[in-house]
Enzyme design. Structure first.
Site, PDB file in Angstrom:
ATOM      1  N   TYR A  37       0.824  -1.210   0.000  1.00  0.00           N
ATOM      2  CA  TYR A  37       0.000   0.000   0.000  1.00  0.00           C
ATOM      3  C   TYR A  37       0.862   1.266   0.000  1.00  0.00           C
ATOM      4  CZ  TYR A  37      -3.742  -3.179   1.591  1.00  0.00           C
ATOM      5  OH  TYR A  37      -4.639  -4.210   1.721  1.00  0.00           O
ATOM      6  N   ILE A 211     -12.989  -4.861   7.588  1.00  0.00           N
ATOM      7  CA  ILE A 211     -12.083  -3.711   7.598  1.00  0.00           C
ATOM      8  C   ILE A 211     -12.515  -2.676   6.550  1.00  0.00           C
ATOM      9  CG2 ILE A 211     -10.056  -4.777   8.634  1.00  0.00           C
ATOM     10  CD1 ILE A 211      -9.028  -5.430   5.835  1.00  0.00           C
ATOM     11  N   SER A 214     -12.245   4.276   4.406  1.00  0.00           N
ATOM     12  CA  SER A 214     -12.738   5.563   3.947  1.00  0.00           C
ATOM     13  C   SER A 214     -11.745   6.627   4.392  1.00  0.00           C
ATOM     14  CB  SER A 214     -14.125   5.870   4.529  1.00  0.00           C
ATOM     15  OG  SER A 214     -14.571   7.149   4.114  1.00  0.00           O
ATOM     16  N   ARG A 219     -17.971   9.225   7.309  1.00  0.00           N
ATOM     17  CA  ARG A 219     -18.184   7.845   6.887  1.00  0.00           C
ATOM     18  C   ARG A 219     -17.403   6.882   7.782  1.00  0.00           C
ATOM     19  NH1 ARG A 219     -21.698   4.695   5.720  1.00  0.00           N
ATOM     20  NH2 ARG A 219     -22.567   6.382   4.454  1.00  0.00           N
ATOM     21  N   SER A 222     -19.490   6.540  10.800  1.00  0.00           N
ATOM     22  CA  SER A 222     -20.718   5.826  10.477  1.00  0.00           C
ATOM     23  C   SER A 222     -20.468   4.329  10.344  1.00  0.00           C
ATOM     24  CB  SER A 222     -21.312   6.384   9.184  1.00  0.00           C
ATOM     25  OG  SER A 222     -22.472   5.673   8.810  1.00  0.00           O
ATOM     26  N   ASN A 223     -19.389   3.972   9.650  1.00  0.00           N
ATOM     27  CA  ASN A 223     -19.063   2.549   9.502  1.00  0.00           C
ATOM     28  C   ASN A 223     -18.816   1.906  10.856  1.00  0.00           C
ATOM     29  OD1 ASN A 223     -19.247   2.712   6.702  1.00  0.00           O
ATOM     30  ND2 ASN A 223     -17.055   3.001   6.410  1.00  0.00           N
TER      31      ASN A 223
END
Length: 244
Positions: A37, A211, A214, A219, A222-223
């Site tokens: 990543y 997992i 965002s 968000r 919220s997740n």
């Protein structure tokens, strides 16, 4: 291993400090990154700046399959970039050249024995490949991180991992599912929630690690709230039926 984690795939290194900081502020304590990543330094900066006790965090990163000839060097580089003295979980990101490679797995076992990581696992491995690792080394992966969502629910895979004592960790929980599907919409309305929260809740109810990723603080929060949503047995069955 917390059932709710924060994914960092496709988050640029320069954006990672703010995104991870927002996740930690929202209550996430499980962070997932990877050498591939290219954002481990950014993730590490957020960890350092958070002031949180290391023992309260669960940090995962991954060995790229192309690094199978430099396993020990890779984990040492990851630890340096993350600013840590050990990982909580280190995964083989993909089967090298599509093969299980027990010789590579044995080197992860040695890294664990050396105290560089508390647990080791794999990602994107089949049940047959996991069996090959176990048969060759006697060491069972703690986790198999795979693409997973209600639309991709496969009871044979879920049961097979559970029977082997391997935790199923799902990534890209929203991508394969139609968030406008009436099943999600109706269940979300019943809980004053949204479809993404229902999907997170479905993972947690099945004890699948999830997992979501965002960079939007709203968000992210919220997740996280989805992990506290309790679905009924009937709702779970309706969501299960969306899969294969």
């Amino acid at each position: 291993m917390p059932l709710l984690g924060f994914g960092t795939w496709q988050i640029a290194d320069s954006d990672a400090p703010a995104a991870v900081a927002a996740a930690l502020e929202a209550g996430y304590r499980h962070l997932d990154t990877a050498t591939g990543y290219q954002n481990q330094r950014g993730v590490g900066k957020a960890i350092a700046d958070s002031g949180l006790d290391r023992n309260d965090l669960f940090i995962t990163t991954k060995l790229p399959p192309d690094n199978s000839d430099r396993v020990r060097a890779t984990i040492e580089e990851s630890l340096d970039q993350l600013g840590l003295d050990h990982l909580d979980l280190w995964l083989v990101h993909w089967p090298p050249n599509g093969e299980a490679r027990p010789d590579v797995w044995q080197q992860l076992v040695e890294a664990q024995e050396a105290g560089l990581t508390k647990a080791i696992g794999v990602s994107n491995y089949s049940l047959a490949q996991i069996d090959e690792l176990i048969d060759a080394t006697g060491a069972t992966p703690a986790v198999n991180q795979i693409r997973w969502s209600p639309a991709e629910f496969d009871r044979e895979v879920a049961d097979g991992l559970r029977e082997r004592g391997v935790v199923l960790e799902g990534y890209s929980p929203f991508k394969a599912s139609n968030l406008q599907d009436p099943t999600f919409v109706e269940i979300a309305e019943a809980h004053d929630a949204d479809a993404a929260q229902v999907i997170v809740a479905w993972h947690v109810a099945h004890e699948f690690v999830v997992i979501p990723k965002s960079t939007n603080p709203d968000r992210i929060r919220s997740n996280a709230a989805g992990a506290t949503l309790e679905l009924t047995a009937d709702e779970l069955a309706r969501i299960d039926a969306l899969g294969s």
